[in-house]
Design a protein around this motif. Sequence first.
Motif, PDB file in Angstrom:
ATOM      1  N   ASP A 185       0.836  -1.202   0.000  1.00 55.16           N
ATOM      2  CA  ASP A 185       0.000   0.000   0.000  1.00 55.16           C
ATOM      3  C   ASP A 185       0.870   1.249   0.000  1.00 55.16           C
ATOM      4  OD1 ASP A 185      -2.325   1.426  -0.099  1.00 55.16           O
ATOM      5  OD2 ASP A 185      -3.004   0.969   1.921  1.00 55.16           O
TER       6      ASP A 185
ATOM      7  N   LYS B  11       1.312  -3.631   5.737  1.00 62.01           N
ATOM      8  CA  LYS B  11       0.100  -3.164   6.390  1.00 62.01           C
ATOM      9  C   LYS B  11      -0.660  -2.193   5.491  1.00 62.01           C
ATOM     10  CE  LYS B  11      -1.092  -0.892  10.682  1.00 62.01           C
ATOM     11  NZ  LYS B  11      -0.750   0.230  11.494  1.00 62.01           N
ATOM     12  N   GLN B  12      -1.994  -2.256   5.554  1.00 57.52           N
ATOM     13  CA  GLN B  12      -2.785  -1.283   4.806  1.00 57.52           C
ATOM     14  C   GLN B  12      -2.612   0.098   5.441  1.00 57.52           C
ATOM     15  OE1 GLN B  12      -7.054  -1.529   5.089  1.00 57.52           O
ATOM     16  NE2 GLN B  12      -7.224   0.066   3.532  1.00 57.52           N
ATOM     17  N   ILE B  13      -2.461   1.118   4.634  1.00 56.69           N
ATOM     18  CA  ILE B  13      -2.313   2.489   5.165  1.00 56.69           C
ATOM     19  C   ILE B  13      -3.721   3.075   5.333  1.00 56.69           C
ATOM     20  CG2 ILE B  13      -1.396   4.805   4.730  1.00 56.69           C
ATOM     21  CD1 ILE B  13       0.786   3.413   3.024  1.00 56.69           C
TER      22      ILE B  13
END
Lengths: 212, 418
Positions: free
Chosen positions: A58, A84-86
């Motif tokens: 991401d 990790k997704q932001i």
Amino acid sequence: MFFIGWLVIIKNQKGKSWIKLVESKEIIEIFFHGRGGQTAITASQLLAEMAYEKGFIDTIAIPIIGAERRGAPIMAFTKISEKKQIRTYDSVKEPDYMIIFDTSLLDIPRIKDTIKEGVIIIANSPIPIDTTDFPDNVKIYIVDATGICIKREFMHSSGPILNIPMLGAFGKVTGYYDLEIMEKVLKKEFGEKKVEKNMIVATDAYESVKEV
Amino acid sequence: MSKARKDFTQEQETKIIKGNVSAAYAAKSARVQVIGAYPITPQTTVVEKLSEFVDSGSMPGTQYIKVESEHSAMASMVGASMTGTRTFTATSGQGLFYMNEMLHWATGTRLPIVTAIASRGPAPPWNIWADFTDVISQRDTGWMCSFCATHQEIYDEILMSYKVCEDYEILLPKFVAYGGFILSHTSKPVIIEDQEAVDNYLPPLPDEKGWPHIFMDPERPMMFGNLIMPSGFYSEFRLKIHDAHMKAKEKIKNAAKEFEKSFGRNYGNGLTQQYKMNDAEVGMLIYGDLALQMEEAVDLVREEGYKVGMVKLRYFRPFPVEDIINIAKSVKVLGVMDRATAFGSPTGGPVSSEVKTAIEGVEKTAKILPMIGGLGGREVTLEQQTEQLKILIKMNETGDAPGDLFHGTLWHGKLEVE
């Protein structure tokens, strides 16, 4: 180095603070300082694309838009994350890297104040920059992006196109992407024709960026 | 039409694009046939990107109408939609206000026009940054209205909107709103779906047999929008518009369900989307970009052992009353964060006022804390959002609302002025 425990102090409205241990700093944050016309905002976007191309899952490019004019100070941010997704849209306050397109901006106190302890700076300068009053543990790299653009005649209507050499230097310093990835993204963004010249300046910067 | 449909192809691909570009791609994927374009910051790049698509031939058959104002932009959409075409435009703030008269026309004529709104604060003082007051102030035009929290959601929501709006039982226009600059000008990875998959989800519009009452055709002359005397069916037409809004709730849920089946992305039940609400004692109802960041804040506060959750309000019109009641019954304290104002309303915030109305008379509901923040694009940081959750936790623990309310509402993150 970004996955070690990180202390974040969160201040509440009345100035009372509490300390919280955030598991790890999984999102790498990059702060761009430039002047209107120096192509820093495009750089923040291209960096997001190159990181994504390299396999970061991401990314987000955040330009700070006000009433821009040629020469006025410009800020932009890119956040990139491997796993990790932001989920934040807020501005970067404790950057891991700063890319400074114009070192004269450091004469402005509010801009100089954005330099935080432990940051890695990549500055467009042929000579070492003045580090008086810098916080501790600031690592500095320089690259003569303006010089490269002039030498290779890589200019637009109001000056050198600094984003490509600055991103070439950033790729070298961080290892987040290489010239091959850059070429792939630039081809997609600007088309086959323009890539060659872009890659000449990117390569010059990639090879000449140095720690001071 | 059938020939044109073969002409444009798009394979599924992920692009790092701005929210505005995401909206433009959605219009392209939805194969809109008429675009009414007029620029206004921060929406301009939506219609700019669409002009590139039309110019480069990647939207064959699409009419791109350059108009002289937003009023005309909406008028062109009304005219085009009456001929039975799929229409799209985009605007922001002052431009939307200028459209106002024609917005009512679109609803009254029951035209399924979809309009993207890169929301900005109403002037004066002049402001171009995120604030949903612009779109919410059009509340009583009868347009449906939803908010997006991510770049992907802009793309997805526009596709889902056509599905809902074009339903024969609904036939209403709709706004798809997202925060100016915060979403419109930042770039994130967005999946542009395979054209065939989108075509399956969004079939072509019906012909004059499917939509006999709005299909303008020189072969079949008819009158639109003529005068109706007070003794005529005016009230009954209005009643039907409200009825369509109420019926739309079920259609929205179905559209979201079908979307998830086709493309694998979940948007709650379509009207609201919950995050970690199962065991939550304290919740936050929030909409737009702030909702995504609030998820991060919920996780941070949960790491400290507090049972907090949040609900993303996706639809403002129709207002998901049933969902709101269930949510208000499931927690003890519910914060309602508005990035918009409704001056003189019960709370000063449009959504919090509606929430209070929705739960009126329902027993055992949460204490509501109306909140307002981030107006005119003022930055709302992750730290501030964790702080907001802490305020709700404290309210739950002590039973008292915070002391620094302004006419009953917490204006969070405001500057200290003498």
